[in-house]
Scaffold this active site. Sequence first.
Site, PDB file in Angstrom:
ATOM      1  N   GLY A 130      41.268-100.986  68.049  1.00  0.00           N
ATOM      2  CA  GLY A 130      40.818 -99.684  67.874  1.00  0.00           C
ATOM      3  C   GLY A 130      39.529 -99.435  67.791  1.00  0.00           C
ATOM      4  O   GLY A 130      38.730-100.622  66.967  1.00  0.00           O
ATOM      5  N   GLN A 183      31.384 -96.025  64.845  1.00  0.00           N
ATOM      6  CA  GLN A 183      31.264 -97.664  64.867  1.00  0.00           C
ATOM      7  C   GLN A 183      30.273 -97.943  65.915  1.00  0.00           C
ATOM      8  O   GLN A 183      29.712 -99.215  66.031  1.00  0.00           O
ATOM      9  CB  GLN A 183      32.419 -98.227  65.128  1.00  0.00           C
ATOM     10  N   CYS A 198      38.649-104.822  60.331  1.00  0.00           N
ATOM     11  CA  CYS A 198      37.937-103.654  61.023  1.00  0.00           C
ATOM     12  C   CYS A 198      36.675-104.467  61.485  1.00  0.00           C
ATOM     13  O   CYS A 198      35.931-105.209  60.943  1.00  0.00           O
ATOM     14  CB  CYS A 198      37.394-102.853  59.696  1.00  0.00           C
ATOM     15  N   LEU A 199      36.452-104.103  62.708  1.00  0.00           N
ATOM     16  CA  LEU A 199      35.205-104.796  63.625  1.00  0.00           C
ATOM     17  C   LEU A 199      33.920-104.375  62.648  1.00  0.00           C
ATOM     18  O   LEU A 199      32.888-105.285  62.909  1.00  0.00           O
ATOM     19  CB  LEU A 199      35.228-103.981  64.745  1.00  0.00           C
ATOM     20  N   HIS A 215      43.663 -95.725  61.036  1.00  0.00           N
ATOM     21  CA  HIS A 215      42.310 -96.315  60.777  1.00  0.00           C
ATOM     22  C   HIS A 215      41.324 -95.893  61.238  1.00  0.00           C
ATOM     23  O   HIS A 215      40.198 -95.383  60.678  1.00  0.00           O
ATOM     24  CB  HIS A 215      42.716 -97.976  61.003  1.00  0.00           C
ATOM     25  N   GLU A 216      41.402 -95.224  62.667  1.00  0.00           N
ATOM     26  CA  GLU A 216      40.285 -94.933  63.535  1.00  0.00           C
ATOM     27  C   GLU A 216      40.039 -93.407  62.943  1.00  0.00           C
ATOM     28  O   GLU A 216      38.982 -93.070  62.852  1.00  0.00           O
ATOM     29  CB  GLU A 216      40.700 -95.006  64.942  1.00  0.00           C
ATOM     30  N   HIS A 226      37.865 -93.565  60.034  1.00  0.00           N
ATOM     31  CA  HIS A 226      36.388 -93.634  60.257  1.00  0.00           C
ATOM     32  C   HIS A 226      35.467 -92.220  60.564  1.00  0.00           C
ATOM     33  O   HIS A 226      34.448 -92.196  60.113  1.00  0.00           O
ATOM     34  CB  HIS A 226      36.176 -94.484  61.637  1.00  0.00           C
TER      35      HIS A 226
HETATM   36 ZN    ZN Z   1      37.623 -99.795  61.503  1.00  0.00          ZN
END
Ligand code: ZN
Length: 163
Positions: A46, A51, A88-89, A130-131, A134
């Site tokens: 995701g 991000q 998480c990236l 999760h997204e 963000h």
């Molecule tokens: Zn994330």
Amino acid sequence: MSNLPIKIYPDPILRKKCQPVKKVTDGIKKLIDDMLETMHKNEGIGLAAPQVGVKKRVIVIDVGNGPLALVNPKIAEKEGKDVLEEGCLSLPEIFVQVKRGAKIIIEGLDRKGKKIEIEATHLAARALQHEVDHLDGILIIDRIPFFKKRKLKEKLEKIKKTT
Ligand code: ZN
């Protein structure tokens, strides 16, 4: 399509509340395509627009059933609870147990600007929650108990030093 650089914690954009998209323009479609490529290249499941440095309410996921993009996503219903480890990236090498709704109904616009409503469970429900977090500046480290966050302090400091 381009592979965009990923913003790493503690980049301030990760803490901003993102703006709703007024219209799904060609620019938004390109953003979606670039986000999907970036997510796939980085082996993520995701990605949210902040991000990649864009303060707009756009998310993409792919938990193995094909890519899904949502513009202005809103979680309409949440049911049940489950706990699973998440990464998480934007937080390399950090993995924490996060409690999320087990089943959700999420609505928003698709890549064509059409209204859609999706029921998601398991990993898809988790990735979507999760997204969406963000887009409101919320990270996984905000979803864990204070004492666990203290244990992560060293790792977080290390990320700060290398970015
Ligand atoms: Zn994330």
